[in-house]
Design a protein around this motif. Structure first.
Motif, short mmCIF file in Angstrom:
data_model
loop_
_atom_site.label_atom_id
_atom_site.label_comp_id
_atom_site.label_asym_id
_atom_site.label_seq_id
_atom_site.Cartn_x
_atom_site.Cartn_y
_atom_site.Cartn_z
N SER A 141 12.32 12.68 -36.00
CA SER A 141 12.05 14.11 -35.96
C SER A 141 12.91 14.81 -34.91
O SER A 141 13.00 14.34 -33.78
CB SER A 141 10.57 14.35 -35.64
OG SER A 141 10.37 15.67 -35.21
N ARG A 171 12.13 17.24 -33.34
CA ARG A 171 11.23 17.68 -32.27
C ARG A 171 11.31 16.74 -31.07
O ARG A 171 11.16 17.16 -29.93
CB ARG A 171 9.77 17.71 -32.76
CG ARG A 171 9.46 18.71 -33.85
CD ARG A 171 9.55 20.14 -33.36
NE ARG A 171 10.85 20.70 -33.68
CZ ARG A 171 11.20 21.09 -34.91
NH1 ARG A 171 10.36 21.03 -35.90
NH2 ARG A 171 12.41 21.57 -35.14
N LEU A 172 11.57 15.43 -31.33
CA LEU A 172 11.66 14.47 -30.23
C LEU A 172 12.81 14.84 -29.30
O LEU A 172 12.67 14.81 -28.08
CB LEU A 172 11.84 13.04 -30.76
CG LEU A 172 10.71 12.45 -31.58
CD1 LEU A 172 10.96 10.98 -31.86
CD2 LEU A 172 9.39 12.61 -30.86
N GLU A 181 14.06 17.77 -28.95
CA GLU A 181 13.73 19.02 -28.26
C GLU A 181 12.78 18.75 -27.10
O GLU A 181 12.94 19.32 -26.01
CB GLU A 181 13.10 20.00 -29.26
CG GLU A 181 14.10 20.53 -30.25
CD GLU A 181 13.48 21.41 -31.32
OE1 GLU A 181 14.25 21.97 -32.12
OE2 GLU A 181 12.24 21.55 -31.36
N ALA A 182 11.78 17.89 -27.34
CA ALA A 182 10.84 17.55 -26.27
C ALA A 182 11.58 16.94 -25.09
O ALA A 182 11.29 17.24 -23.93
CB ALA A 182 9.77 16.60 -26.79
N ALA A 183 12.56 16.07 -25.40
CA ALA A 183 13.32 15.43 -24.32
C ALA A 183 14.22 16.44 -23.62
O ALA A 183 14.38 16.40 -22.40
CB ALA A 183 14.15 14.28 -24.89
N ALA A 184 14.80 17.37 -24.40
CA ALA A 184 15.67 18.39 -23.80
C ALA A 184 14.88 19.27 -22.83
O ALA A 184 15.38 19.65 -21.77
CB ALA A 184 16.31 19.24 -24.89
N GLU A 225 12.53 18.34 -21.01
CA GLU A 225 12.31 17.58 -19.78
C GLU A 225 13.60 17.39 -19.00
O GLU A 225 13.61 16.78 -17.94
CB GLU A 225 11.70 16.21 -20.09
CG GLU A 225 10.39 16.26 -20.86
CD GLU A 225 9.21 16.67 -19.99
OE1 GLU A 225 9.41 16.99 -18.81
OE2 GLU A 225 8.07 16.66 -20.51
N ALA A 248 16.33 15.69 -20.19
CA ALA A 248 17.01 14.43 -20.49
C ALA A 248 18.40 14.71 -21.06
O ALA A 248 18.55 15.56 -21.93
CB ALA A 248 16.19 13.61 -21.48
N TYR A 259 20.83 9.75 -22.12
CA TYR A 259 19.52 9.23 -21.74
C TYR A 259 18.60 9.19 -22.96
O TYR A 259 17.91 8.20 -23.20
CB TYR A 259 18.91 10.12 -20.65
CG TYR A 259 17.63 9.57 -20.06
CD1 TYR A 259 17.66 8.72 -18.97
CD2 TYR A 259 16.39 9.92 -20.60
CE1 TYR A 259 16.49 8.21 -18.43
CE2 TYR A 259 15.22 9.41 -20.07
CZ TYR A 259 15.27 8.56 -18.99
OH TYR A 259 14.11 8.06 -18.46
N ARG A 297 16.99 5.79 -24.34
CA ARG A 297 15.54 5.54 -24.24
C ARG A 297 14.79 5.77 -25.55
O ARG A 297 13.75 5.20 -25.78
CB ARG A 297 14.90 6.45 -23.17
CG ARG A 297 15.23 6.11 -21.77
CD ARG A 297 14.26 5.24 -20.98
NE ARG A 297 12.91 5.01 -21.38
CZ ARG A 297 11.85 5.54 -20.81
NH1 ARG A 297 11.99 6.40 -19.84
NH2 ARG A 297 10.65 5.21 -21.20
N ILE A 298 15.29 6.66 -26.42
CA ILE A 298 14.53 7.03 -27.62
C ILE A 298 15.26 6.62 -28.91
O ILE A 298 14.74 5.80 -29.66
CB ILE A 298 14.26 8.55 -27.65
CG1 ILE A 298 13.68 9.02 -26.32
CG2 ILE A 298 13.35 8.90 -28.82
CD1 ILE A 298 12.32 8.46 -25.96
N PRO A 328 16.13 2.57 -29.34
CA PRO A 328 14.94 1.75 -29.63
C PRO A 328 14.33 2.05 -31.00
O PRO A 328 13.87 1.15 -31.69
CB PRO A 328 13.95 2.12 -28.52
CG PRO A 328 14.78 2.66 -27.42
CD PRO A 328 15.97 3.29 -28.06
N LEU A 329 14.35 3.33 -31.40
CA LEU A 329 13.77 3.68 -32.70
C LEU A 329 14.65 3.18 -33.85
O LEU A 329 14.19 3.03 -34.97
CB LEU A 329 13.57 5.20 -32.81
CG LEU A 329 12.43 5.77 -31.97
CD1 LEU A 329 12.35 7.27 -32.13
CD2 LEU A 329 11.09 5.14 -32.36
N HIS A 378 10.41 -2.13 -32.52
CA HIS A 378 9.26 -1.28 -32.81
C HIS A 378 9.35 -0.80 -34.25
O HIS A 378 10.31 -0.14 -34.64
CB HIS A 378 9.23 -0.08 -31.87
CG HIS A 378 8.23 0.95 -32.28
ND1 HIS A 378 6.90 0.87 -31.94
CD2 HIS A 378 8.35 2.04 -33.07
CE1 HIS A 378 6.27 1.89 -32.47
NE2 HIS A 378 7.12 2.61 -33.17
#
Lengths: 342, 305
Positions: free
Chosen positions: B196, B198-199, B201-204, B206, B208, B212, B216-217, B220-221, B303
């Motif tokens: 998504s 949105r992930l 955006e959520a990191a931006a 913060e 990141a 990074y 981190r995201i 791994p995904l 994961h």
């Protein structure tokens, strides 16, 4: 605490004006709700404040600083997304402290703040779980936790409760409001649910097709709707808008203000819907349909004759051409007054 | 209507005891016949053949025990082919996966003409390997080939890239990376589009950085995809030899002989079918071991959504 000012902001995509010259201000430590139907530009407005979209024109200030050209991370904001946007492979704890790690906060302080937030939101026992192992309400709490651990003065919420069931939504509504007041956060909250707006907000901005329809406190929005659209958007069932044969004016009357009885305008009962505390009676007045909220249980046969009346101060007048509220209409038509004043 | 009728028939049949299991077996039969005759039986036959001598004219095959395997251990070309294959794996797999990921992240972003870029990256996969090999054969030809023409601009002397044992295998490695990266990119691209926005955006929000967030995201995904691609890459590294047939035929001096190409030569050029079967068993064992190892060791770190 930080005040948010949005100054004639527009967002244009090709020919569509998603947000069209919107201006408003949210007081420091207040909860402002952006309310409106789907596609009214409320979410886009929020994303413009967050910096996830860039404005086509206008300025945005947060806490006195012009943030219009700053990236999201520099705007002193936290945000909760409709989908929560949790990182699926990270544990609850890692999700919450993600931002602290990005900003290289020390391990001791990270642990301490995590413990505080987890206790505040009741997530203590879930810290080692992955988001997929949580219920919708718990995921919502994790998203909240990630937003408040940053201790930013502003929190933006994009329809945060729309994925929860009615019971949980009611609980979370109160919880979010209590949290916002306790922490003194300035919150901008997007929703299409008028109940959320009415119960949580200090200030409601009702939007329609990219423009502000009304900017007022919830009580004012209900008592003095600025337009026919605002009148019909707030309240269940919505306000009756009747022309009663007039060309220039529309009469607005809330279903709860209509009195059924042997005085007033002649009407015919079409149907009655019993809801427990009250009954919604649909009546035909001339060619128009009016809803009446009658307390308790009222039994009517379909087609039964009745009369409708209301108090003079319950009447809202709107201009038939523009749909705007008219407070200058004091001399209601003589026949109407004679028949309707109880 | 037909569903209803089928349901009634099924109920009537289940009432009669042994018939339903026959019914099931009959349904399985077409697929089972194909699988057994073209996959399981040849595998079993290969293992059996590796313990017999090659039948020649009037001399039928006789049981020789592990003699074929002993001969294999003494065969320097086998060891050469095995070593070549190890080099080939190490040379192609990490590079093509890294390149695939890079290209996928690049064409997943917002940029003009990304549809064209995606197509361009995928083209090598669509081309037949024989055609690809012929194109590269020209690139590598001494003096007038593309590679030499470019290096000549910098004053380098002409080289016979495919004729030199020290460069031939690396030429093959380059062709394989070029061919495989676009194919793996498609898998990464599909996986990236499942993440998504949105992930990010959520990191931006913060603060990141893009790197990074990738570390981190995103990465791994993408692990399930990486595992899938890795298994495929390993199998392909032992399975694809078309370009060797066209470009070098294993030469010069067995510098580009990969295991499967060597098996092909033993089996269909020298007709030593028993020895070819022996080599095939070894190839199968290597592939099985690698696949099991990958799933056992990497699966724990992956994961799954």
């Amino acid at each position: 605490m930080a005040r948010i000012e949005v100054d004639s902001v527009s967002k244009v995509w090709g020919a569509t004006r998603a947000v069209d010259g919107v201006s408003f201000a949210a007081g420091a430590g207040s909860l402002l709700v952006l309310l409106g139907p789907s596609g009214c530009g409320k979410s886009t407005t929020l994303r413009l404040i967050a910096g996830l979209e860039s404005v086509s024109s206008g300025r945005i200030r947060i806490g006195g600083t012009d943030v219009t050209d700053l990236p999201p991370a520099k705007r002193q904001i936290a945000m909760v997304f409709q989908s929560y946007a949790l990182f699926p492979h990270l544990t609850v704890a890692e999700n919450i402290v993600f931002g602290l790690r990005v900003r290289r906060t020390g391990a001791a302080e990270r642990r301490e703040r995590l413990a505080r937030v987890a206790a505040l939101l009741g997530l203590d026992k879930l810290l080692d779980r992955k988001p997929a192992q949580l219920s919708g309400g718990q995921q919502q709490r994790v998203a909240l936790g990630r937003a408040i651990i940053a201790e930013k003065p502003v929190c933006l919420m994009d329809e945060p409760l729309s994925n929860l069931d009615a019971q949980l939504r009611h609980e979370m509504r109160r919880e979010i409001r209590a949290l916002q007041q306790k922490l003194g956060i300035t919150m901008v909250y997007v929703t299409h649910d008028q109940t959320e707006a009415m119960s949580m907000a200090d200030q409601v901005i009702l939007m329609r097709e990219g423009r502000i329809e009304q900017d007022a406190a919830p009580a004012v929005l209900y008592a003095k709707p600025a337009t026919v659209f605002a009148a019909r958007f707030i309240g269940t069932p919505p306000m009756n808008i009747l022309s009663l044969g007039r060309k220039d004016l529309l009469l607005g009357i809330r279903p709860e203000d209509v009195i059924l009885g042997d005085r007033g305008i002649e009407a015919q009962v079409e149907s009655a819907e019993y809801l427990g505390a009250d009954t919604i009676v649909a009546c035909r007045v001339g060619g128009e349909l009016a809803l009446v909220r009658a307390p308790g249980r009222v039994d009517f046969a379909s087609g039964a004759p009745t009369r409708l009346s209301w108090r003079r101060d319950a009447i809202h007048w709107f201009d038939a051409a523009t749909g705007r509220r008219r407070d200058d209409v004091t001399d209601a038509p003589q026949d109407l007054i004679r028949e309707t004043i109880a | 209507m037909t569903e209803l009728a089928a349901g009634t028939i099924a109920r009537r049949r289940t009432g009669r005891g042994f018939i339903p299991s026959i019914h099931g077996w009959l349904l399985l039969l077409p697929a089972a016949v194909l699988l057994v005759s073209f996959t399981h039986w040849p595998t079993a036959a290969t293992i059996i053949d590796s313990f017999f001598s090659t039948p020649k004219g009037a001399r039928p095959a006789v049981f020789v025990g592990v003699e074929n395997y002993e001969a294999m251990l003494d065969d320097p070309i086998f060891w050469r082919a095995l070593w070549n294959n190890v080099v080939y794996c190490i040379g192609t797999i990490p590079a093509s996966i890294a390149l695939a990921l890079l290209m996928a992240v690049f064409v997943n972003g917002r940029l003009a003409g990304r549809g064209f870029l995606r197509l361009a990256y995928f083209t090598p996969t669509v081309l037949p390997m024989i055609a690809v090999a012929n194109i590269w054969l020209f690139f590598f030809s001494p003096s007038y080939g593309l590679v030499d023409q470019v290096t000549a601009l910098f004053g380098a002397p002409a080289r016979n890239w495919l004729g030199d044992p020290s460069t031939a295998l690396w030429c093959i490695v380059v062709v394989t990376i070029w061919k495989e990266a676009g194919f793996f990119m498609i898998f990464y691209l599909a996986a990236l589009q499942q993440i998504s926005p949105r992930l990010a955006e959520a990191a931006a929000l913060e603060g990141a950085s893009r790197w990074y967030f990738f570390r981190r995201i995103t990465f791994p995904l993408l692990m399930p995809t990486t595992l899938f691609v890795l298994v495929n890459a390993v199998i392909n590294a032992f399975r694809l030899v078309d370009h060797i047939v066209v470009m070098t035929r294993g030469g010069p001096d067995n510098a580009t002989a990969l295991l499967l190409f060597y098996i092909y030569e033993i089996g269909f050029k020298f007709w030593d079918t028993s020895y070819a079967a022996t080599l095939t068993v070894v190839l199968l064992a290597i592939l099985a071991a690698v696949a099991i190892g990958q799933f056992l060791f990497l699966d724990r770190r992956v994961h799954y959504q």
